[in-house]
Write an enzyme that holds these catalytic residues in place. Structure first.
Site, mmCIF file in Angstrom:
data_model
loop_
_atom_site.group_PDB
_atom_site.id
_atom_site.type_symbol
_atom_site.label_atom_id
_atom_site.label_comp_id
_atom_site.label_asym_id
_atom_site.label_seq_id
_atom_site.Cartn_x
_atom_site.Cartn_y
_atom_site.Cartn_z
ATOM 1 N N THR A 100 0.843 -1.190 0.000
ATOM 2 C CA THR A 100 0.000 0.000 0.000
ATOM 3 C C THR A 100 0.878 1.240 0.000
ATOM 4 O O THR A 100 2.011 1.195 0.465
ATOM 5 C CB THR A 100 -0.894 0.021 1.266
ATOM 6 O OG1 THR A 100 -1.721 -1.133 1.269
ATOM 7 C CG2 THR A 100 -1.776 1.244 1.332
ATOM 8 N N ARG A 151 -11.942 -8.965 -3.930
ATOM 9 C CA ARG A 151 -11.490 -8.715 -2.564
ATOM 10 C C ARG A 151 -11.303 -7.213 -2.350
ATOM 11 O O ARG A 151 -10.742 -6.509 -3.170
ATOM 12 C CB ARG A 151 -10.179 -9.442 -2.307
ATOM 13 C CG ARG A 151 -9.629 -9.268 -0.874
ATOM 14 C CD ARG A 151 -8.533 -8.244 -0.785
ATOM 15 N NE ARG A 151 -7.944 -8.182 0.558
ATOM 16 C CZ ARG A 151 -7.020 -7.304 0.922
ATOM 17 N NH1 ARG A 151 -6.594 -6.402 0.066
ATOM 18 N NH2 ARG A 151 -6.544 -7.311 2.157
ATOM 19 N N GLY A 189 -9.810 -4.518 0.523
ATOM 20 C CA GLY A 189 -8.990 -4.427 1.713
ATOM 21 C C GLY A 189 -9.340 -3.226 2.572
ATOM 22 O O GLY A 189 -10.421 -2.640 2.466
ATOM 23 N N ASP A 190 -8.394 -2.835 3.414
ATOM 24 C CA ASP A 190 -8.638 -1.723 4.331
ATOM 25 C C ASP A 190 -8.462 -0.363 3.686
ATOM 26 O O ASP A 190 -9.050 0.631 4.144
ATOM 27 C CB ASP A 190 -7.680 -1.812 5.521
ATOM 28 C CG ASP A 190 -6.233 -1.587 5.102
ATOM 29 O OD1 ASP A 190 -5.673 -0.505 5.385
ATOM 30 O OD2 ASP A 190 -5.641 -2.484 4.476
ATOM 31 N N GLY A 238 -4.498 -6.131 5.709
ATOM 32 C CA GLY A 238 -5.753 -5.402 5.605
ATOM 33 C C GLY A 238 -6.860 -5.939 6.481
ATOM 34 O O GLY A 238 -7.611 -5.177 7.090
#
Length: 326
Positions: free
Chosen positions: A196, A224, A226-227, A249
């Site tokens: 990230t 998917r 993630g965060d 994540g």
């Protein structure tokens, strides 16, 4: 006010065998992005403008996992996501499932500024991008030979790889088949490394902002999320601070990590670095992650519970630091 401050990151968790020349490339990119942000802040740019500017630069360079450097799904495609938040009014925008948008963070900014919503994903986000006239490219633009090689490695190892930049010389160099593999949501994985990019800024007026962008996980399942695009998990900004997270994540989501930094500052009265340390220690359970943060008084902080985090920070009083290892 304590003046402006800025921090950037390129992922938490670094392969110990990452070649020195790749480490130097990362440091040079982080330094370039810091200087870009510093120049904008000295020209009185707002915090939210600066975080978008810096993350765009990180997305354009293929070194880290965002934009053109994005990891590949199990199908060999790219699905990118990003978010941005203006802390002065807690306005936010987020996007997921992007396949053709050259700079996801700027589309997230448009969701915040030009739509009645906070989050758009997949076909709806792509349609909105075309309505707004943002630059789009073919999905192949994001697929580099290095990415393809790492996807092959991931499939052969039957695992998810967090980092497409890990040396491909052999599994031993990147931890595949380790005796005690890390876990994600209780399931074993073989590699932990950065995935990230992000930036946090407080400007001269004490306004905080944060932005985060990612290509996700190498060999991830299609769809998917993630965060990084989740406000309060991977990204958060409010009147007291701005935070951008990186790492596992699923653990960041469970811990609402970015919001927790603001919460302990607001409710426990902790200063920024103590708030970051508290959250890293007490809110990740067994997850591995890191974060960068700024406060409205011009403080800057970072923390991580893994071996390293690509990061850099600078403040108006002349302090500047770029580092990788603990």
């Amino acid at each position: 006010m304590g003046g402006w401050a800025i921090a950037v990151h390129g992922g938490a968790g670094v392969d110990p065998n990452l070649p020195s020349h790749r480490q130097e490339q990362a440091k040079q990119l982080l330094t370039r992005c810091l200087n870009l942000g510093i120049s904008a802040l000295r020209s009185n740019a707002s915090a939210v403008d600066v975080v978008e500017l810096v993350v765009r630069e990180l997305e354009t360079d293929p070194l880290f996992n965002s934009g053109r450097g994005s990891a590949l799904t199990e199908k060999g495609t790219v699905e990118m996501e990003a978010s941005i938040m203006d802390g002065s009014k807690r306005r936010c925008g987020a996007v997921s499932g992007l396949t053709t948008v050259k700079n996801p963070v700027s589309l997230a900014r448009l969701v915040m500024d030009k739509s009645p919503h906070s989050y758009l994903a997949f076909n709806g986000a792509e349609e909105f991008a075309r309505q707004q006239g943002v630059e789009v490219v073919e999905n192949e633009y994001f697929i580099t030979p290095e990415n393809v090689g790492m996807l092959k490695l991931a499939k052969e190892a039957n695992t998810i790889l967090f980092d497409y930049r890990i040396p491909t010389a052999g599994y031993d160099s990147c931890g595949v088949g380790a005796e005690s593999p890390l876990q994600m949501n209780g399931l074993p994985i073989s590699v932990y490394a950065p995935e990230t990019v992000g930036c946090v800024v407080v400007d001269k007026e004490g306004r905080c902002a944060a932005a985060t962008s990612t290509g996700g996980l190498m060999n991830k399942k299609s769809g998917r999320i993630g965060d990084s695009p989740l406000i309060g998990a991977g990204t958060y900004a409010c009147g007291v601070c701005g935070v951008s997270c990186t790492g596992e994540g699923e653990a960041i989501i469970r811990g609402t990590l970015a919001r927790e930094v603001a919460a302990v500052m607001e409710y426990k009265g902790l200063p920024l670095q103590q708030a970051v340390d508290f959250v890293i220690k007490h809110r990740l359970d067994e997850g591995k992650a890191g974060l960068i943060a700024v406060s409205n008084t011009g403080d800057v902080a970072y923390g991580f519970n893994c071996n390293a985090m690509f990061r850099g920070c600078a403040t108006e009083d002349g302090f500047m630091e770029v580092g990788i290892w603990d």
